[in-house]
Design a protein around this motif. Structure first.
Motif, mmCIF file in Angstrom:
data_model
loop_
_atom_site.group_PDB
_atom_site.id
_atom_site.type_symbol
_atom_site.label_atom_id
_atom_site.label_comp_id
_atom_site.label_asym_id
_atom_site.label_seq_id
_atom_site.Cartn_x
_atom_site.Cartn_y
_atom_site.Cartn_z
ATOM 1 N N THR A 41 55.349 135.961 76.726
ATOM 2 C CA THR A 41 56.297 137.067 75.430
ATOM 3 C C THR A 41 57.430 136.319 74.767
ATOM 4 O OG1 THR A 41 57.783 137.343 77.725
ATOM 5 C CG2 THR A 41 55.866 138.905 77.230
ATOM 6 N N TYR B 141 69.252 143.877 88.172
ATOM 7 C CA TYR B 141 67.817 144.278 87.330
ATOM 8 C C TYR B 141 66.770 142.632 87.504
ATOM 9 C CZ TYR B 141 70.523 140.267 85.527
ATOM 10 O OH TYR B 141 71.836 139.182 85.397
ATOM 11 N N SER B 142 67.312 141.632 87.992
ATOM 12 C CA SER B 142 66.657 140.636 88.692
ATOM 13 C C SER B 142 65.949 140.611 89.623
ATOM 14 C CB SER B 142 67.645 139.239 88.146
ATOM 15 O OG SER B 142 68.527 139.340 89.547
ATOM 16 N N PRO C 228 70.637 140.994 80.140
ATOM 17 C CA PRO C 228 70.466 141.475 80.910
ATOM 18 C C PRO C 228 71.489 142.737 80.919
ATOM 19 C CG PRO C 228 68.537 140.748 81.905
ATOM 20 C CD PRO C 228 68.967 140.394 80.520
ATOM 21 N N SER D 196 61.418 135.275 75.188
ATOM 22 C CA SER D 196 63.078 136.723 75.382
ATOM 23 C C SER D 196 63.613 137.022 74.705
ATOM 24 C CB SER D 196 63.197 135.782 77.150
ATOM 25 O OG SER D 196 64.066 136.468 77.337
ATOM 26 N N ARG E 89 67.895 146.012 81.966
ATOM 27 C CA ARG E 89 66.807 145.730 82.019
ATOM 28 C C ARG E 89 66.135 144.015 80.842
ATOM 29 N NH1 ARG E 89 63.966 150.368 85.772
ATOM 30 N NH2 ARG E 89 65.635 150.623 86.342
ATOM 31 N N ASN E 90 65.522 143.452 81.272
ATOM 32 C CA ASN E 90 64.565 142.506 80.094
ATOM 33 C C ASN E 90 64.495 142.824 78.299
ATOM 34 O OD1 ASN E 90 65.312 140.585 82.201
ATOM 35 N ND2 ASN E 90 63.007 141.170 82.829
ATOM 36 N N ASN F 152 66.845 137.745 76.033
ATOM 37 C CA ASN F 152 67.636 138.437 77.276
ATOM 38 C C ASN F 152 68.660 136.952 76.880
ATOM 39 O OD1 ASN F 152 65.787 139.587 78.276
ATOM 40 N ND2 ASN F 152 66.005 138.664 80.224
ATOM 41 N N CYS G 105 61.971 141.708 75.336
ATOM 42 C CA CYS G 105 61.621 140.581 75.022
ATOM 43 C C CYS G 105 60.359 141.448 73.698
ATOM 44 C CB CYS G 105 61.057 140.161 76.207
ATOM 45 S SG CYS G 105 59.303 141.071 77.061
ATOM 46 N N THR H 141 60.767 144.380 88.916
ATOM 47 C CA THR H 141 60.839 143.257 90.222
ATOM 48 C C THR H 141 60.736 144.090 91.712
ATOM 49 O OG1 THR H 141 63.117 143.695 89.796
ATOM 50 C CG2 THR H 141 61.693 141.486 88.178
ATOM 51 N N ASP I 2 63.932 148.409 87.861
ATOM 52 C CA ASP I 2 63.111 147.804 87.447
ATOM 53 C C ASP I 2 61.802 147.288 88.542
ATOM 54 O OD1 ASP I 2 63.534 145.441 85.357
ATOM 55 O OD2 ASP I 2 63.276 144.324 87.559
ATOM 56 N N GLY J 1 62.665 146.599 79.315
ATOM 57 C CA GLY J 1 63.291 146.764 80.442
ATOM 58 C C GLY J 1 63.920 148.720 80.793
#
Length: 623
Positions: free
Chosen positions: A36, A348-349, A96, A38, A204-205, A40, A207, A378, A376, A135
């Protein structure tokens, strides 16, 4: 006759779900295990409360090639070219992240914000595919790349992706524009009225996902269930599942599954888009909260390779118990909102997930209810690693429009995406189709159809919902007899005796039962308290009142019926809610948290923690 009508209604909903079109492409799973790029970071934005960039002055959606549309280039063709919009680094938002916490002007904002991200891209071979993956975006996202609309997505908590057409990506100066709108509507899921903050934005992310022309889109690999009530074998374990390619291969394709730790590798040949897999492992360690064992798994074809970590376990509702790996388990849970309260923002992380799940572990939980929407990825991946059981839910919340087939389609789409994203997560043991929905035949048909959909997609987990309670069955007996209980695997209900109606000592004369011969679970219970406000136990919003509430609840729980299998009190931490407007104690916060909005523990935290530790110790002694 009633059963016939109900069956016809369910068939109707299922029929609607098959004919309704999707705005986004089929979901690609295991994004962390893929190649991927990113996107972000800092995005430029335009705040557009009047929707000037999307509608014309007749309030009709602007045509694709309209220069005035905010997805078009904002660079004037010449000095006479009229441009009444523009993107600049003077106005940026972090992605995000919700927009509400980033600038004061956004705190209560509901409406449209246009996001723009400029980027360069090294163009690969003509046979390679590139997808744009989000995301989550709350709530509606219209996505444009270099002036061309890729598609639209509805739903604030589920991932989505679009394939980027060949030739659209450039090596320099690509501009990605996303119209984000978080207005609430009656026919949305959730609907107008919720008890949480309506955080807007690209939360959220984001990518780019680089893939070969033929790639592995999705897979589901799990331990085969044994006979009900028996312990799955850790030796000679049967593993089953399927692997789904993005299309039918032109020639015979070989797919390999490897588990390096077990020195295992097996190849499957297929000429179909989807291939069933089954194999035997000579010896495995089962995943459990006490031993959250994950195996590194590699799935590969000639041109594609993805890596994941998967735990093997079984879970089922059996008679009056919940069995994990064939053994009864009691769920010491807590409900969690996807929020970092000390920063007043969406979580989100991985760092955010660590904070929330570490707080749950400190409470001595072995389970969390992720309310009232899919959190999320994660969170579920970290829950896998930490050995925390997960209840995952879609936001069919309170009174949505159960008679509207489009609302049903929206709910089913969110359910399907939630299951698709996380069906390889060992921690997830419950798919929930809703919370506190009022009883009616229309609602029950709606929810029954969702339950059927969940079972159809995944028969390896329990399906549940937070049901309604009959408080009028007797002065000292409350009965869970919601008609939806006939279809769920786990009968769950919310109760707030001593907070809504009466004082906590009401618990001392109250008992609970259900008409269903199934496991019984308390999905919510709790009381509000402002951290640091101390008074006698009769004073609302004092820590003493909340502590009294939990003491009375725990005493009542000792009289629960034998099919009671756990609870997830409300809630881990204080969270933002515009419905909570007491000027002294709430000020826009739901104060039922065991942690406050600064991370401080209230007195009730220690009461529930001690209770959970006593239950864990009792369980260990019995083993």
């Amino acid at each position: 006759m009633v059963d016939i009508k109900r069956s016809l209604s369910i068939l109707f909903f299922c029929f609607c779900s098959t004919i309704a079109s999707r705005a986004q492409d089929s979901l690609i799973t295991d994004i962390p295990g893929r190649q991927t790029i990113s996107l972000n970071g800092s995005w430029q934005y335009i705040m557009d409360p009047y929707e000037t960039g999307f509608y014309d002055y007749r309030y009709k959606e602007l045509a694709q090639n309209t220069p005035a549309a905010y997805w078009s280039s904002d660079v004037p063709a010449n000095k006479s070219d009229l441009k009444e919009f523009g993107y600049t680094d003077k106005y940026t938002l972090q992605v995000p992240g919700d927009w509400n916490h980033q600038y004061p002007k956004f705190q209560y904002y509901e409406g449209t914000v246009w996001y723009k991200k400029s980027f360069d891209y090294h163009i690969k071979s003509k046979n390679d595919k590139v997808y744009l993956y989000f995301g989550a975006v709350n709530y509606r996202a219209d996505v444009y790349l270099n002036g061309k609309k890729l598609g639209m997505h509805v739903g604030g908590f589920t991932p989505f992706n679009f394939e980027i057409p060949k030739g659209l990506l450039k090596s320099k100066n690509n501009y990605l524009v996303v119209r984000v709108n978080n207005n609430r509507h009656k026919d949305d899921v959730p609907t107008l009225n919720t008890d949480w903050w309506n955080y807007g934005g690209i939360t959220r992310n984001v990518c780019l996902v680089e893939l070969p022309n033929l790639f592995i889109r999705d897979y589901f690999i799990h331990l085969k269930k044994g006979k009900l009530g028996t312990v799955p074998a850790s030796k000679n374990a049967d593993i089953i599942g399927w692997i789904n390619l993005n299309r039918t291969p032109e020639t015979q394709e070989k797919i390999a599954i490897e588990i390096p730790e077990l020195n295992f590798k097996k190849e499957f040949s297929t000429s179909q888009k989807k291939v069933a897999v089954n194999f035997n492992l000579p010896k495995i360690q089962l995943w459990s909260p006490e031993h959250p064992k994950l195996y590194r798994i590699i799935i590969s074809t000639k041109n594609d390779r993805i890596v994941d970590k998967i735990g093997f376990r079984t879970v089922e509702a059996y008679s009056k118990q919940v069995l994990l790996n064939g053994k009864p388990i009691f769920m010491r849970g807590i409900s969690i909102h996807e929020e970092i309260p000390q920063e007043e923002r969406r979580a989100y992380s991985e760092k955010d997930a660590e904070q929330l799940l570490s707080q749950a572990k400190e409470l001595d939980c072995n389970m969390v209810r992720l309310a009232h929407y899919p959190h999320d990825e994660t969170m579920t991946r970290l829950a896998d690693s930490l050995g925390i059981l997960v209840w995952s839910e879609i936001p069919v919340y309170w009174t949505i429009d159960f008679a509207d087939k489009n609302v049903y389609q929206n709910a089913e789409n969110q359910l399907e995406t939630m299951i698709t994203r996380d069906h390889n997560r060992a921690s997830v043991i419950i798919w929930s189709v809703g919370n506190e929905t009022p009883v009616s035949p229309t609602r029950t048909n709606f929810m029954h159809a969702l339950i059927n959909k969940a079972h159809q997609m995944d028969n390896t987990r329990m399906v549940s919902a937070a049901l309604e309670v009959n408080y009028n069955s007797g002065k000292k007996m409350n009965v869970v007899d919601d008609p939806l209980g006939a279809f769920v695997d786990l009968v769950a209900f919310n109760e707030y005796l001593g907070w809504y109606g009466g004082s906590p000592d009401k618990c001392s004369t109250t008992n609970w039962s259900t008409i269903y011969n199934k496991p019984l679970f308390i999905s919510e219970t709790g009381a509000g308290a402002k951290y640091g406000f101390h008074a006698d136990s009769l004073t609302r919003f004092s820590e003493e009142y909340q502590a009294w509430y939990y003491k009375e609840q725990i005493a009542m729980l000792k009289r629960m019926p034998e099919n009671w299998v756990g609870m997830s009190p409300w809630v881990l931490a204080d969270f933002r809610s515009p419905k909570r407007n007491n000027p002294l104690y709430q000020e826009g916060w739901n104060r039922k948290g065991l942690f406050d909005d600064k991370g401080n523990k209230k007195e009730a935290f220690y009461i529930l923690q001690a209770y959970y530790k006593s239950l864990e110790e009792k369980d260990l002694n019995e083993k």
